[in-house]
Design a protein around this motif. Structure first.
Motif, short mmCIF file in Angstrom:
data_model
loop_
_atom_site.label_atom_id
_atom_site.label_comp_id
_atom_site.label_asym_id
_atom_site.label_seq_id
_atom_site.Cartn_x
_atom_site.Cartn_y
_atom_site.Cartn_z
N ILE A 103 43.78 34.57 39.66
CA ILE A 103 44.67 35.59 40.22
C ILE A 103 44.55 35.57 41.74
CG2 ILE A 103 45.09 38.07 40.40
CD1 ILE A 103 44.28 38.29 37.45
N ASN A 157 36.90 40.22 42.16
CA ASN A 157 36.26 38.91 42.16
C ASN A 157 36.44 38.19 40.84
OD1 ASN A 157 35.19 38.20 44.66
ND2 ASN A 157 33.60 39.76 44.46
N THR A 158 36.28 38.92 39.74
CA THR A 158 36.49 38.29 38.45
C THR A 158 37.95 37.90 38.28
OG1 THR A 158 34.66 39.60 37.61
CG2 THR A 158 36.07 38.56 35.97
N ALA A 159 38.85 38.71 38.81
CA ALA A 159 40.27 38.34 38.76
C ALA A 159 40.48 36.98 39.44
CB ALA A 159 41.11 39.42 39.43
N ARG A 160 39.83 36.80 40.59
CA ARG A 160 39.95 35.52 41.30
C ARG A 160 39.43 34.37 40.44
NH1 ARG A 160 38.11 38.40 46.16
NH2 ARG A 160 39.86 38.49 47.58
N ALA A 161 38.35 34.63 39.68
CA ALA A 161 37.77 33.57 38.85
C ALA A 161 38.71 33.20 37.71
CB ALA A 161 36.42 34.02 38.31
N PHE A 162 39.78 33.96 37.53
CA PHE A 162 40.78 33.61 36.52
C PHE A 162 42.13 33.35 37.15
CE2 PHE A 162 37.26 35.19 34.22
CZ PHE A 162 37.18 34.28 33.17
N LEU A 200 40.54 46.45 38.47
CA LEU A 200 39.26 46.65 37.79
C LEU A 200 38.14 45.81 38.42
CD1 LEU A 200 40.56 46.76 34.13
CD2 LEU A 200 39.55 48.65 35.41
N ASP A 201 38.45 44.59 38.86
CA ASP A 201 37.40 43.71 39.38
C ASP A 201 38.04 42.53 40.10
OD1 ASP A 201 35.37 41.89 39.80
OD2 ASP A 201 34.38 42.29 37.88
#
Ligand SMILES: Nc1ncnc2c1ncn2[C@@H]1O[C@H](COP(=O)(O)OP(=O)(O)OP(=O)(O)O)[C@@H](O)[C@H]1O
Ligand SMILES: [Mg+2]
Lengths: 231, 292
Positions: B188, B181-186, B178-179
């Motif tokens: 992942i 970059n946001t996954a990386r910010a959490f 789904l996203d």
């Protein structure tokens, strides 16, 4: 303490941040203001390791963050509430929360504490995030970041497009967090919101902090607001 | 044979086809869905699965059933490992640029084909089925193994579905899809997820090939049809939609089986390709995909 010291950052060949310095201390809210395109979002993304830092340093309590891969930055306790919320829209509220919890292996205790800050979310756990109202989505974006039990919280225009009642709720939440010792960097365009929360204001233009004000003389900041934000 | 039983036979053949195709296409769909990579080498992962199955069953001592069971485990692992390596060494370095990865996977497919030709040879070779059971229906006898293939494929698809919807790993894959970059910010690790998804996609093609290889011999060029049909299924089903992929696999598999039995396999492929063209013109998001 999060410390940005003279950082440069670029998207490919386009340099956006130019020698930007900023500090966020525990229990303090540092507000960042500046016009569209000044580089506020880029600064937060640089902290999160999503934009390469080409010069200068970003440290958390003396430990360098700028050399870490992006996925390791949040594990050091940095919670990020991106501009436009960037929820996982097709996942449920509960799953968005779970992804937040997984970041630093937090469990049911953290989940309960976060949900008690936002009781509305508890009623909507099995709903898809994309079906929430704008205010609820922003609550979820903040809740997801708080699931890390962050020591540093980065928020990018969290009140954008929200009703006054929702803005009050978000402000109260941030003030609660501040009292627990969280270091907050808040990118915010609304002067009233800034004045009610900020300990410091940093004005960003052209990728650098041009001026910083302390909480003691915020009320006399009108010329700066006019100069850097245009209000 | 009367028309009724003949149709039944055609439908049963079509079901076997649909089951194997669904496994293969779900692998392709997963890779496209999560990584946005159009993997032209997917058919060669299928081929490698069959070829490795031949090596395993040929060189492993003991009863054929045991060797076959070993192949079912070893092939997806070996092929998945090759895929993960290809991802890390090649696709990652291209930053998953959509056009560059198409060219790279075309290159990979030639490398895998030529490697198979070199080490395995140009001949088609059979793999013995793990058991020989004939199911006697009133009108004709049918291979019990083929029915086992359908059941095994259904179990594996169920496992994939459970993995995606009920596990932590599935949640991580969907968040990345789904996203990223946001996954990386959490927290992942997107690189790891990509390598894993590419391996999983290739492993599914490989396990489909192991199931089919007692029916259809292993050959270094056997990857073409599964690649074409998987693309057809993924486009008709809607890119990245697992449910759409499954439904489209059933439609294409059954119609391919029926048309092949009554007319010819070539006509079946022509009609399927025509259907894809129609879908692309009238419903580009796929029959079951969400509107973009
Ligand atoms: N992904 C990107 N690739 C290239 N350039 C970008 C990218 N994102 C932003 N920029 C450019 O970087 C500059 C700073 O953008 P940034 O989003 O950091 O501004 P901002 O201060 O957050 O603005 P706003 O108030 O509109 O959110 C802008 O000139 C923008 O066009
Ligand atoms: Mg911004």
């Amino acid at each position: 303490m999060l410390d940005l010291s003279a950082i440069n950052a670029a998207y490919g060949n386009v340099q956006v941040l130019r020698g930007l310095s900023l500090t966020a201390k525990p229990g303090e809210v540092t507000c960042v203001m500046g016009r569209n395109g000044a580089g506020k979002t880029t600064m937060l993304r640089a902290i999160m390791g999503q934009v390469p830092v080409t010069a200068g340093s970003i440290t958390l309590n003396g430990q360098p963050l700028h050399s870490l891969p992006a996925h390791e930055v949040p594990r050091h306790g940095i919670g990020y509430v991106p501009q436009g919320r960037r929820l996982f829209g097709e996942l449920t509220v509960a799953q968005n929360i779970q992804i937040g919890l997984m970041t630093r292996q937090k469990g049911a205790k953290t989940r309960d504490a976060v949900l008690s800050l936002f009781p509305r979310l508890r009623e909507r756990l099995s709903q898809r995030a994309s079906t929430l109202s704008g205010g609820e989505q922003q609550m979820l974006a903040i809740a997801r970041a708080l699931c890390l039990e962050p020591s540093v919280l980065l928020l990018d225009e969290p009140t954008e497009g929200l009703q006054p009642s929702m803005i009050t709720l978000i402000r109260d939440t941030l003030l609660t967090l501040k009292s627990t010792g969280v270091a907050t960097i808040l990118v915010e365009q609304r002067v009233d919101a800034v004045l009610s929360m900020a300990d410091h204001i940093a004005f960003v233009t052209h990728g650098t902090v041009a001026e910083t004000l302390q909480n003691t003389n915020l009320s006399s900041a009108t010329p700066q607001f006019q100069k850097y934000v245009g209000v | 044979m009367d028309f009724g039983p003949y149709l039944l036979l055609a439908l049963m053949e079509g079901t076997v086809m649909a089951a194997v195709l669904a496994l293969t296409a779900v692998g392709l769909s997963l890779v496209f869905g999560v990584m946005r990579v159009v993997n032209v080498a997917h058919g060669e992962f299928f081929m490698l699965g069959a070829v490795v199955a031949w090596f395993v069953t040929h060189y492993m001592p003991g009863p054929p059933a045991l060797a076959f069971a070993a192949a079912l485990v070893i092939c997806p692992l070996v092929v998945g490992g090759i895929a993960a390596l290809s991802d890390t060494l090649i696709l990652k370095r291209l930053n998953y640029d959509p056009e560059a990865t198409i060219v790279a996977t075309i290159g990979l497919s030639y490398i895998f084909q030529q490697a198979a030709l070199t080490f395995y040879g140009p001949d088609a070779r059979p793999v013995e089925a793990p058991f020989n059971l004939r199911l006697q229906l009133p009108w004709f006898g049918y291979s019990g193994y083929k029915i086992a293939v359908v059941l095994a494929a259904m179990l594996l698809l169920l496992a994939v579905w459970l993995l995606m919807t009920r596990t932590r790993a599935g949640l991580i894959m969907r968040a990345t899809q789904l996203d990223r970059n946001t996954a990386r910010a959490f927290g992942i690790n997107v690189d790891k997820v990509y390598a894993g998804v590419f391996a999983l996609g290739a492993g599914l093609a490989a396990v489909a090939a192991v199931l089919i290889v007692p029916i259809q011999q292993a050959h270094y060029l056997m990857g073409h049809d599964p690649l074409l049909l998987s693309f057809i299924v993924v486009i008709i089903g809607g890119l990245g939609s697992l449910r759409g992929t499954l439904l489209a696999a059933v439609i294409i598999g059954l119609s391919d089986g029926v048309i092949s039995v009554f007319f010819s396999p070539t006509l079946a492929k022509i009609l399927a390709t025509l259907l894809v063209a129609m879908v692309l013109v009238f419903r580009p998001q796929g029959l079951f995909g969400a509107k973009p």
